[in-house]
Motif scaffolding. Sequence first.
Motif, PDB file in Angstrom:
ATOM      1  N   SER A   1    -115.800   5.090  45.760  1.00 31.07           N
ATOM      2  CA  SER A   1    -116.915   5.537  44.922  1.00 31.07           C
ATOM      3  C   SER A   1    -116.476   5.893  43.499  1.00 31.07           C
TER       4      SER A   1
ATOM      5  N   LYS B   1    -121.332  -5.251  43.528  1.00 27.68           N
ATOM      6  CA  LYS B   1    -120.618  -5.175  44.801  1.00 27.68           C
ATOM      7  C   LYS B   1    -120.507  -6.574  45.411  1.00 27.68           C
TER       8      LYS B   1
ATOM      9  N   GLU C   1    -117.849   3.575  40.755  1.00 29.18           N
ATOM     10  CA  GLU C   1    -119.204   3.848  40.275  1.00 29.18           C
ATOM     11  C   GLU C   1    -119.237   5.113  39.423  1.00 29.18           C
ATOM     12  N   LYS C   2    -118.436   6.123  39.781  1.00 29.09           N
ATOM     13  CA  LYS C   2    -118.371   7.322  38.952  1.00 29.09           C
ATOM     14  C   LYS C   2    -117.833   6.987  37.563  1.00 29.09           C
TER      15      LYS C   2
ATOM     16  N   ARG D   1    -120.301  -5.586  32.750  1.00 32.36           N
ATOM     17  CA  ARG D   1    -120.326  -5.640  34.217  1.00 32.36           C
ATOM     18  C   ARG D   1    -118.933  -5.367  34.784  1.00 32.36           C
TER      19      ARG D   1
ATOM     20  N   THR E   1    -124.309   2.597  37.052  1.00 29.95           N
ATOM     21  CA  THR E   1    -124.052   2.103  38.411  1.00 29.95           C
ATOM     22  C   THR E   1    -124.727   0.764  38.686  1.00 29.95           C
ATOM     23  N   GLU E   2    -125.841   0.467  37.992  1.00 35.22           N
ATOM     24  CA  GLU E   2    -126.505  -0.822  38.207  1.00 35.22           C
ATOM     25  C   GLU E   2    -125.630  -1.988  37.769  1.00 35.22           C
TER      26      GLU E   2
ATOM     27  N   VAL F   1    -122.349  -2.105  38.300  1.00 33.36           N
ATOM     28  CA  VAL F   1    -121.226  -2.279  39.218  1.00 33.36           C
ATOM     29  C   VAL F   1    -121.674  -3.271  40.280  1.00 33.36           C
TER      30      VAL F   1
ATOM     31  N   ALA G   1    -118.152   4.151  36.069  1.00 38.10           N
ATOM     32  CA  ALA G   1    -119.224   3.432  35.371  1.00 38.10           C
ATOM     33  C   ALA G   1    -120.243   4.408  34.788  1.00 38.10           C
ATOM     34  N   ILE G   2    -120.530   5.485  35.517  1.00 39.99           N
ATOM     35  CA  ILE G   2    -121.446   6.508  35.010  1.00 39.99           C
ATOM     36  C   ILE G   2    -120.862   7.136  33.738  1.00 39.99           C
TER      37      ILE G   2
ATOM     38  N   ASP H   1    -117.587  -4.490  48.285  1.00 36.03           N
ATOM     39  CA  ASP H   1    -118.533  -3.551  48.899  1.00 36.03           C
ATOM     40  C   ASP H   1    -117.809  -2.484  49.725  1.00 36.03           C
TER      41      ASP H   1
END
Length: 514
Positions: free
Chosen positions: A199, A217, A202-203, A190, A212-213, A215, A205-206, A195
């Motif tokens: 971005s 917020k 999240e990139k 995790r 992305t799930e 990450v 994390a990909i 929030d």
Amino acid sequence: MTKPSSSTHPVINLGDWDPSQFEKHGQKLLQLIREHFETIHELPVTTNISPKELFDLLDSPIPEKPRSFESTLDETWEKIIPHLTHWNHPSFHAYFSISASFPGILADLLISSLNVNAMVWKAAPAASALESVILRWLAEMVGYDPFGDGVLLNGASLATFYALAAARDQQSDLNVRTQGLTGRYIPRLRIYTSDQAHSSIEKAAIALGVGTENVVKISSDEQYRLIPDKLEEAIQLDLDLGFRPMAVVATVGTTATGSTDPVSSISEICKRYDTWLHIDAAYGGFWNLVPEIRTDAEDLQKGDSVVVNPHKCLYTPLEVTALFCHHRGALANSFRLVPEYLRTVKEDGSVDFMDFSLQLGRSFRALKLWWVIRSFGREGLAKRLGESVRLARWLAAQATSHPDFACSATSPFALVCLRYVPYSIQTVWERVTLEQRAVLRDYLDRLNAELLARLNQSGTAFASHAVIRDGYVIRISIGNIHTTEDDIKQLWDTLQKLALEVSKDIPIPSLDNL
């Protein structure tokens, strides 16, 4: 044997320009660049040409024969320059306003001329040595550990990816480097961030296989700062579910509003849960050079890693970003892989910067930073940044005192979020129903979107937007080294004039039927 005649084998020039031609063309180019900056206020900040018109203008078959460089320069100034959005214009205030100073521009010319690759020490010794010096200077400027690992990269998004890769690989029991993420069980990793975060998290994390799930917020407060108590609650909940906290990303200078997360409080939580803290100070880090900002600045030293972005704030041309890491060897633990053809004899003090990222081909980025910092000095950089802050605060004060405008979010840096709210709407706001407020809010969003569109179409300035709790706001980022008070006054005058036109063209909706 008969000697071949010259007519049988004509001489073909397969070489480059000779140095005298290069000088001649370079002088002409420098003249055009000088004229560009001398008349830049007469140049629209952006273009309104349609994509079809632009492709029709530029598209052509591949040239089969050489064209004169003079004709290429002419067409560049006729077809390319007029149809750019000019990020190096004093009236460009979109996104994070960046600025290429003249020392940095000339340094880029020399960097391209030398064309060295700073991958291993032996490939470019002075480039690698200067990078080490520059990294120490930058760390001292922002108040970070100058004795950890550091590397110059092309952008903050990749820097965050590399930092989070190092955070993942610190989970030594997982051994992701050699065993990967597939075909076996590993705990759910995790990443926690605000929030309001960029971005790029999240990139990352990909790309890291975290997804992305995963990450998480965390809510922000009324000043758009991550709420530490909410962070700790999220970490504790995940631990109860058997998930594993991998990293927390705190932001110093969020994209939408330029807010700053409470780094010290976040750091204490990370220590309690043995979790890596990465600080995204890509925008906010170098404003610490300004004395009045440094007084209340968050301590970047708290981060296990931190990214700061000279091409955003230090008047250095794209692309150059600095990533720092307290843990010596952590970046190399993730990325060092040396094939035989890159093996060299290590010398005392040498650094192979290819070990700290995925990148092998690396330009001599340190040179342009060296030229810029030497040209202005730390004091000169601080004064220039301080002037941008002064102009931003002047603009915020104008909006706050105007009956039809509001300053929707405050930042310690040179970023202002404005919202056009006609006084006639303010006077009825408290008397209308929630349903009616929703209608008015949508109307105000349309009003501000149209105001921004007309500002940008005017060519006199260029800005961007954000959507925050107040709704659609116009973001004004001030950071160009050539921006003056006159430029900001013209921007403010244009906004007021266009706001009146927009409110006439888009009438307030009727609330009678609600």
